[in-house]
Design a protein around this motif. Sequence first.
Motif, PDB file in Angstrom:
ATOM      1  N   ARG A  10       0.847  -1.190   0.000  1.00 52.80           N
ATOM      2  CA  ARG A  10       0.000   0.000   0.000  1.00 52.80           C
ATOM      3  C   ARG A  10       0.880   1.237   0.000  1.00 52.80           C
ATOM      4  NH1 ARG A  10      -5.278  -1.073   3.697  1.00 52.80           N
ATOM      5  NH2 ARG A  10      -5.812  -3.037   2.707  1.00 52.80           N
ATOM      6  N   LYS A  11       0.340   2.299  -0.506  1.00 53.39           N
ATOM      7  CA  LYS A  11       1.095   3.542  -0.636  1.00 53.39           C
ATOM      8  C   LYS A  11       1.703   3.985   0.696  1.00 53.39           C
ATOM      9  CE  LYS A  11       0.433   8.286  -2.184  1.00 53.39           C
ATOM     10  NZ  LYS A  11      -0.525   9.260  -2.673  1.00 53.39           N
ATOM     11  N   LYS A  12       0.953   3.852   1.775  1.00 55.99           N
ATOM     12  CA  LYS A  12       1.427   4.281   3.100  1.00 55.99           C
ATOM     13  C   LYS A  12       2.634   3.476   3.572  1.00 55.99           C
ATOM     14  CE  LYS A  12      -3.257   5.045   4.733  1.00 55.99           C
ATOM     15  NZ  LYS A  12      -4.191   4.716   5.815  1.00 55.99           N
ATOM     16  N   GLU A  13       2.739   2.210   3.133  1.00 57.83           N
ATOM     17  CA  GLU A  13       3.788   1.322   3.609  1.00 57.83           C
ATOM     18  C   GLU A  13       5.013   1.281   2.702  1.00 57.83           C
ATOM     19  OE1 GLU A  13       1.640  -2.307   3.595  1.00 57.83           O
ATOM     20  OE2 GLU A  13       0.557  -1.852   5.426  1.00 57.83           O
ATOM     21  N   ALA A  14       4.942   1.899   1.538  1.00 56.09           N
ATOM     22  CA  ALA A  14       5.978   1.750   0.512  1.00 56.09           C
ATOM     23  C   ALA A  14       7.367   2.157   1.006  1.00 56.09           C
ATOM     24  CB  ALA A  14       5.607   2.541  -0.734  1.00 56.09           C
ATOM     25  N   GLU A  15       7.497   3.309   1.608  1.00 56.05           N
ATOM     26  CA  GLU A  15       8.813   3.786   2.046  1.00 56.05           C
ATOM     27  C   GLU A  15       9.413   2.860   3.097  1.00 56.05           C
ATOM     28  OE1 GLU A  15      10.993   7.798   3.752  1.00 56.05           O
ATOM     29  OE2 GLU A  15       8.856   7.830   3.353  1.00 56.05           O
ATOM     30  N   ASN A  35      -4.305   0.288  -9.315  1.00 53.93           N
ATOM     31  CA  ASN A  35      -5.519   0.828  -8.722  1.00 53.93           C
ATOM     32  C   ASN A  35      -6.703  -0.022  -9.143  1.00 53.93           C
ATOM     33  OD1 ASN A  35      -7.487   2.352  -7.542  1.00 53.93           O
ATOM     34  ND2 ASN A  35      -7.252   4.108  -8.875  1.00 53.93           N
ATOM     35  N   GLN A  36      -7.144  -0.876  -8.224  1.00 53.12           N
ATOM     36  CA  GLN A  36      -8.344  -1.653  -8.490  1.00 53.12           C
ATOM     37  C   GLN A  36      -9.349  -1.239  -7.430  1.00 53.12           C
ATOM     38  OE1 GLN A  36      -7.743  -5.340 -10.091  1.00 53.12           O
ATOM     39  NE2 GLN A  36      -9.877  -5.705 -10.367  1.00 53.12           N
ATOM     40  N   TRP A  37      -9.365  -1.930  -6.315  1.00 54.28           N
ATOM     41  CA  TRP A  37     -10.239  -1.505  -5.228  1.00 54.28           C
ATOM     42  C   TRP A  37      -9.495  -0.641  -4.229  1.00 54.28           C
ATOM     43  CZ3 TRP A  37     -10.639  -6.512  -7.177  1.00 54.28           C
ATOM     44  CH2 TRP A  37     -11.828  -6.768  -7.846  1.00 54.28           C
ATOM     45  N   GLN A  38      -8.193  -0.738  -4.260  1.00 50.76           N
ATOM     46  CA  GLN A  38      -7.356   0.089  -3.393  1.00 50.76           C
ATOM     47  C   GLN A  38      -6.091   0.476  -4.158  1.00 50.76           C
ATOM     48  OE1 GLN A  38      -6.329  -2.243  -0.016  1.00 50.76           O
ATOM     49  NE2 GLN A  38      -5.158  -3.726  -1.158  1.00 50.76           N
ATOM     50  N   ILE A  39      -5.453   1.526  -3.722  1.00 53.12           N
ATOM     51  CA  ILE A  39      -4.231   1.968  -4.386  1.00 53.12           C
ATOM     52  C   ILE A  39      -3.054   1.160  -3.849  1.00 53.12           C
ATOM     53  CG2 ILE A  39      -2.662   3.899  -4.731  1.00 53.12           C
ATOM     54  CD1 ILE A  39      -5.145   5.727  -4.393  1.00 53.12           C
ATOM     55  N   CYS A  40      -2.344   0.498  -4.747  1.00 47.70           N
ATOM     56  CA  CYS A  40      -1.181  -0.299  -4.378  1.00 47.70           C
ATOM     57  C   CYS A  40      -0.021   0.012  -5.301  1.00 47.70           C
ATOM     58  CB  CYS A  40      -1.484  -1.796  -4.495  1.00 47.70           C
ATOM     59  SG  CYS A  40      -2.649  -2.394  -3.283  1.00 47.70           S
ATOM     60  N   LEU A  41       1.151  -0.289  -4.842  1.00 39.78           N
ATOM     61  CA  LEU A  41       2.354  -0.186  -5.654  1.00 39.78           C
ATOM     62  C   LEU A  41       2.933  -1.579  -5.821  1.00 39.78           C
ATOM     63  CD1 LEU A  41       4.028   2.863  -3.912  1.00 39.78           C
ATOM     64  CD2 LEU A  41       2.872   2.872  -6.099  1.00 39.78           C
ATOM     65  N   LEU A  42       3.362  -1.900  -7.017  1.00 37.61           N
ATOM     66  CA  LEU A  42       4.101  -3.125  -7.270  1.00 37.61           C
ATOM     67  C   LEU A  42       5.563  -2.732  -7.362  1.00 37.61           C
ATOM     68  CD1 LEU A  42       1.840  -4.773  -9.977  1.00 37.61           C
ATOM     69  CD2 LEU A  42       1.949  -5.329  -7.552  1.00 37.61           C
ATOM     70  N   ILE A  43       6.358  -3.157  -6.416  1.00 36.28           N
ATOM     71  CA  ILE A  43       7.761  -2.763  -6.345  1.00 36.28           C
ATOM     72  C   ILE A  43       8.616  -3.980  -6.692  1.00 36.28           C
ATOM     73  CG2 ILE A  43       9.597  -1.783  -4.933  1.00 36.28           C
ATOM     74  CD1 ILE A  43       7.382  -0.628  -3.129  1.00 36.28           C
ATOM     75  N   THR A  44       9.475  -3.822  -7.668  1.00 38.30           N
ATOM     76  CA  THR A  44      10.396  -4.889  -8.055  1.00 38.30           C
ATOM     77  C   THR A  44      11.769  -4.596  -7.477  1.00 38.30           C
ATOM     78  OG1 THR A  44       9.182  -5.174 -10.131  1.00 38.30           O
ATOM     79  CG2 THR A  44      11.383  -6.163 -10.011  1.00 38.30           C
ATOM     80  N   PHE A  45      12.323  -5.585  -6.780  1.00 35.66           N
ATOM     81  CA  PHE A  45      13.635  -5.482  -6.170  1.00 35.66           C
ATOM     82  C   PHE A  45      14.581  -6.472  -6.833  1.00 35.66           C
ATOM     83  CE2 PHE A  45      10.570  -4.369  -2.877  1.00 35.66           C
ATOM     84  CZ  PHE A  45      11.135  -3.258  -2.284  1.00 35.66           C
ATOM     85  N   SER A  46      15.869  -6.171  -6.797  1.00 38.85           N
ATOM     86  CA  SER A  46      16.870  -7.128  -7.270  1.00 38.85           C
ATOM     87  C   SER A  46      18.074  -7.085  -6.344  1.00 38.85           C
ATOM     88  CB  SER A  46      17.303  -6.824  -8.705  1.00 38.85           C
ATOM     89  OG  SER A  46      18.119  -5.699  -8.756  1.00 38.85           O
ATOM     90  N   ARG A  47      18.836  -8.172  -6.360  1.00 41.18           N
ATOM     91  CA  ARG A  47      20.111  -8.250  -5.635  1.00 41.18           C
ATOM     92  C   ARG A  47      20.915  -9.379  -6.252  1.00 41.18           C
ATOM     93  NH1 ARG A  47      18.767 -10.754   0.354  1.00 41.18           N
ATOM     94  NH2 ARG A  47      18.015 -12.765  -0.369  1.00 41.18           N
TER      95      ARG A  47
END
Length: 49
Positions: A10-15, A35-47
Amino acid sequence: MKEYKVLEVRKKEAERVMNEMAKKGWEVVSVAYWNQWQICLLITFSREA
C-alpha cells in the motif's frame, strides 16, 4: 546472477518496505502503480544471488 522479488504494498507502507529491503541488500528496480479496489504499488527489487 541476480534474483528478483516483486512485492505489492500500500502507498502508506511503501517507504518503510523499501528501507527494510535495502537493509537486506535489495535494490528497487521499478515501481508500478496499481488501482483496483485500493491503491497499491508493485515494487520490483533485485540483488546479487
